[in-house]
Design a protein around this motif. Structure first.
Motif, PDB file in Angstrom:
ATOM      1  N   ASN A 134       0.989  -1.227   0.131  1.00 47.31           N
ATOM      2  CA  ASN A 134      -0.108  -0.081   0.058  1.00 47.31           C
ATOM      3  C   ASN A 134       0.860   1.430  -0.056  1.00 47.31           C
ATOM      4  N   SER A 171     -14.330  -1.660  -7.909  1.00 48.19           N
ATOM      5  CA  SER A 171     -14.121  -0.591  -6.853  1.00 48.19           C
ATOM      6  C   SER A 171     -15.303  -0.077  -6.321  1.00 48.19           C
ATOM      7  N   LYS A 172     -15.439   0.683  -5.189  1.00 47.51           N
ATOM      8  CA  LYS A 172     -16.346   1.405  -4.652  1.00 47.51           C
ATOM      9  C   LYS A 172     -17.191   2.286  -5.375  1.00 47.51           C
ATOM     10  N   ASP A 173     -16.410   3.073  -6.239  1.00 48.05           N
ATOM     11  CA  ASP A 173     -17.178   3.904  -7.305  1.00 48.05           C
ATOM     12  C   ASP A 173     -18.120   3.195  -8.303  1.00 48.05           C
ATOM     13  N   GLY A 207     -12.492   0.672  -0.187  1.00 54.63           N
ATOM     14  CA  GLY A 207     -11.792   0.878  -1.390  1.00 54.63           C
ATOM     15  C   GLY A 207     -12.206  -0.080  -2.609  1.00 54.63           C
ATOM     16  N   LYS A 208     -12.357  -1.360  -2.392  1.00 52.56           N
ATOM     17  CA  LYS A 208     -12.791  -2.069  -3.643  1.00 52.56           C
ATOM     18  C   LYS A 208     -13.365  -3.361  -2.625  1.00 52.56           C
ATOM     19  N   ASP A 265     -10.077  -1.907   2.340  1.00 52.10           N
ATOM     20  CA  ASP A 265     -10.228  -0.555   2.892  1.00 52.10           C
ATOM     21  C   ASP A 265      -9.844   0.361   1.636  1.00 52.10           C
ATOM     22  N   GLU A 266      -9.966   1.605   1.726  1.00 55.21           N
ATOM     23  CA  GLU A 266      -9.236   2.727   0.825  1.00 55.21           C
ATOM     24  C   GLU A 266      -7.862   2.673   1.184  1.00 55.21           C
ATOM     25  N   LYS A 267      -7.053   2.997   0.090  1.00 55.85           N
ATOM     26  CA  LYS A 267      -5.670   3.016   0.316  1.00 55.85           C
ATOM     27  C   LYS A 267      -5.295   4.217   1.039  1.00 55.85           C
ATOM     28  N   ARG A 273      -7.315  11.266   5.639  1.00 56.71           N
ATOM     29  CA  ARG A 273      -6.298  10.231   5.598  1.00 56.71           C
ATOM     30  C   ARG A 273      -5.003  11.311   5.701  1.00 56.71           C
ATOM     31  N   ASN A 323      -5.913   6.206   8.426  1.00 56.50           N
ATOM     32  CA  ASN A 323      -7.223   6.916   7.747  1.00 56.50           C
ATOM     33  C   ASN A 323      -8.224   6.502   8.670  1.00 56.50           C
ATOM     34  N   HIS A 372     -12.654   7.179   9.557  1.00 56.31           N
ATOM     35  CA  HIS A 372     -13.724   7.676   8.790  1.00 56.31           C
ATOM     36  C   HIS A 372     -14.876   7.259   9.738  1.00 56.31           C
TER      37      HIS A 372
END
Length: 751
Positions: A46, A126-128, A198-199, A224-226, A255, A264, A266
């Motif tokens: 990461n 991915s989350k998006d 993240g994905k 998780d998100e990077k 972050r 990170n 949240h």
């Protein structure tokens, strides 16, 4: 044994090689000119950075080991390759120009390979991508993945289904931590949210030896998100509104990466009132709220990397469709007024997840040490405000020690031990028990060999698991508490030897993959001991203490064609499960509830697959057309259909990338069509389901020159379709799913 432990601790504390500065340059493979501002990083640890205007980049404090580097740049083919960081030579990375880019190249966490190089069937999203059309929950968003569907109880509770299997046959991981959160109940949703996500990686079928027993359907791994790039900070706030349930989601995230430390953090708060039906009425008590917190702290120095992750979730979920009437009427569950205030019945879920992850890097190997704990506390209130109907706590402590070694340049080995200790306890005071107190101990050992030869990659491995189950007797408890379970104690041992073997061949235009794998799943407490009402799933269940462990063999194949403007994938599978445990609806009723029994058939055959394509016209560079078809057919050895299987579906999306540079800069517009075919193959006394269409429309854009303010808006169920999902718990009551839903979200990047 003590000597071995001492040696291991000594290695962890004393082994260290001098770190050095790694420098490199990204160039065009044809012109040999620099590629400016390329993204360069090492996914396994990461760590990422951006090249400068001359293509140069550098890293400090990297382990002197063999790692995979990932390099990507706009209009270039992404590169993933293994490099030796012990070398002090300037690292030259050559990228190949492309005039068409389909999707981002993904490196999977389970195998550390580019997605198309995986031998097992792994989908990476991915989350998006999951939320590009505004899904309300993470469970709802997963139907974007071919072969994955969901069952639901209203909007707030959903469970993933992989190729027809769900519940205890689908194992959930969060950053390498196995999640045990009462997934045995149909009305118990996933203990996961999109917060800080993240994905998602989905392993279809019992294809991976790295995740342990139970995963006959597959594994869902949330990552998780990077961490942000070094010497960077990011702080944002976001808010989302949904018209159908007057729902809001408010979130904050931070972050940072300073020197050897990174973090990170949240948090969010979600609140939804009753959802609205297509006819304008509302489903009573479909309201829900949740509060979530997630944090990750990482430290990296020389050949050592540490991550500590903690997550807290507190959810209140209304249970729609609940009734004690002998003959409930559909009008009992519908109101012409929307409400938000909490009423009964309801669930309260309080979850804690903790994972401590250490990785020690050697020159040609690395040692992963993971120790984690999950605690899930569930209260279900029926009619009494002060006394829960049931109060159950599940505490699970897990470990995973994995050693990965590069034997040769084209051969590697992963071996390890993995296990968990799970404690199920009922808390008092409560008015009933749904499952008894029990202790479960799992241990497993595995080895996985990987060999590459030219365009071919071969993989094979073995795993042995053993489970000790001790169900405590409940005979001494008050009879009013135990009218939903078998009170007899039980001690059972289950074990399984599993294998996985397969290959993949990658060429410029084709990828061919085949995998044969096995898996086993021990029966759960609910299947062994149930004998009473389960109000959340709207049925009376009867278990059997004589149930045996299930054993599965799956054959999975795939053919992928890669052309300049078209990608096509055909992915058939066959899953043969012996001693298959399933619920069958009987002719009996207990009050208003149908009686279901857990039964076992000698053989169950599940087969089907996914077919999909991605078309990217040369003349319209910004247009992407994706479509996939998924189907699962399940039957016993004599050809009788197995019930509670999802409907076949076709998911098609048309995305047009805009990327204009005005003050209001649109990213893309997405039109999505989901067609659920009829489900005519049903079990005894199970009702058929008709087909239906859903249409979703969404767009994303940024506002302002700095593009710190981003927004997305759209409409779900654009045609206001009235439909009943085949696996919706509300279907038996004749209740529809949510109608049209307009959503709008804003995200502001503070720094």
């Amino acid at each position: 044994m003590q000597a071995k432990v001492a040696i291991l601790i000594y290695l962890m504390l004393s082994f260290s090689l001098s770190a050095q500065e790694i420098k490199g340059k990204v160039i065009d493979t044809d012109t040999k000119q620099p590629v400016p501002y390329a993204k360069v990083g090492f996914p396994s640890i990461n760590v990422f950075t951006d090249a400068d205007s001359l293509g140069g980049f550098k890293f400090k404090y990297l382990p002197q080991s063999h790692l995979k580097i990932k390099v990507s740049a706009f209009d270039y083919k992404a590169l993933v390759k293994d490099i030796d960081l012990a070398s002090d030579e300037l690292l030259i990375i050559e990228l190949t120009p492309l005039h068409t880019v389909f999707e981002e190249v993904q490196v999977t966490a389970s195998e550390g390979k580019v997605q198309r190089e995986n031998i097992t069937s792994i989908a990476v999203v991915s989350k998006d991508e999951l939320f590009q059309t505004g899904a309300t929950t993470l469970g709802e968003s997963l139907i974007q993945i071919p072969g994955v569907q969901s069952s639901s109880v209203g909007m707030g509770i959903s469970k993933p289904i992989i190729r027809g299997l769900s519940g205890m046959r689908v194992v959930t991981y969060n950053n390498g931590l196995r999640i045990e959160n009462q997934q045995w109940g149909d009305d118990h949703g996933m203990a996961a949210s999109e917060l800080g996500l993240g994905k998602v990686e989905v392993v279809k079928g019992p294809s991976s030896l790295l995740y342990g027993a139970d995963a006959l359907g597959g594994v869902i791994h949330f990552l998780d998100e990077k961490y942000i790039r070094k010497d960077k900070d990011e702080l944002y706030i976001s808010s989302k509104f949904e018209s159908n349930s007057m729902g809001t989601t408010n979130e904050i995230g931070y972050r940072t990466h300073k020197g050897k430390w990174r973090a990170n953090i949240h948090a969010n708060y979600i609140n939804h009132a009753d959802f609205q039906l297509p006819d304008g009425n509302f489903i009573k008590n479909s309201r829900f709220w949740s509060t979530n917190f997630k944090s990750s702290i990482g430290y990296r120095h020389k050949n050592f990397q540490l991550n500590i992750r903690y997550q807290l979730s507190h959810r209140r979920l209304g249970i729609p469709g609940h009734s004690h009437n002998a003959q409930p009427d559909v009008l009992d569950f519908i109101s012409n007024k929307r409400q938000r205030k909490g009423t009964l019945p309801a669930q309260y879920n309080f979850d804690h997840f903790l994972l401590i992850e250490n990785t020690i890097f050697f020159n040609r190997s690395n040692l992963l040490l993971e120790i984690g704990n999950t605690n899930s506390d569930l209260k279900e209130f029926d009619e009494k405000v002060t006394l829960p109907f049931t109060h159950l706590n599940v505490n699970n402590t897990s470990y995973n020690f994995r050693y990965s070694y590069k034997l040769l340049e084209n051969m590697s080995l992963k071996t390890g031990v993995q296990g968990m200790a799970k404690i199920n306890r009922n808390r008092f005071p409560s008015s009933s028990l749904l499952i008894p107190d029990a202790n479960t101990l799992d241990n497993g050992v595995y080895a996985l060999m990987d060999y590459e030869y030219k365009k071919w990659r071969f993989q094979g491995g073995l795993r042995y698991d053993i489970r000790f189950l001790n169900v405590l007797s409940a005979a001494d408890l008050d009879s009013s508490l135990v009218n939903n379970i078998n009170t007899d104690g039980l001690k059972r041992n289950f074990q399984g030897i599993n294998y996985s073997a397969g290959f993949v061949r990658n060429a410029k235009l084709t990828s061919v993959r085949f995998n044969a794998s096995s898996g086993y799943r021990a029966p759960h407490l609910a299947e062994l001991q149930a004998d009473g009402f389960h109000h959340g799933s709207l049925r009376y269940e009867k278990g059997s203490q004589t149930l045996k462990a299930e054993h599965a063999i799956q054959f999975d194949a795939a053919l992928e064609l890669h052309f300049d403007h078209l990608e096509l994938i055909i992915n058939p599978y066959y899953n043969r499960i012996s001693d298959f445990i399933y619920l069958v609806q009987t002719d009996e009723f207990e009050g208003s509830f149908p009686v279901y029994e857990y039964k076992q058939t000698d053989l169950a055959h599940l087969f089907g697959g996914e077919v999909g394509f991605h078309y990217h016209p040369h003349s319209i560079h910004r247009l992407h057309i994706n479509s996939n078809f998924s189907v699962t057919i399940a039957e016993t050895n004599n050809g009788d259909p197995i019930g509670l299987m999802p409907q076949p579906n076709v998911n098609t999306s048309i995305r047009f990338d805009i990327n204009n540079n005005h003050k209001i800069s649109f990213k893309h517009v997405v039109l999505e069509h989901i067609y659920h075919l009829p489900q005519n193959r049903v079990g005894p006394n199970e009702t058929f389901s008709v087909d239906y269409h859903l249409v979703n429309l969404a767009t994303q854009f940024t506002i302002g020159d700095l593009k710190r303010l981003s927004a997305s808006t759209g409409i779900r169920n654009l045609l206001n379709t009235q439909y009943q999902g085949h696996l919706s718990s509300l279907k038996n009551l004749g209740l529809s799913q949510p109608g049209i839903n307009v959503f709008f979200s804003l995200k502001y990047q503070i720094k």
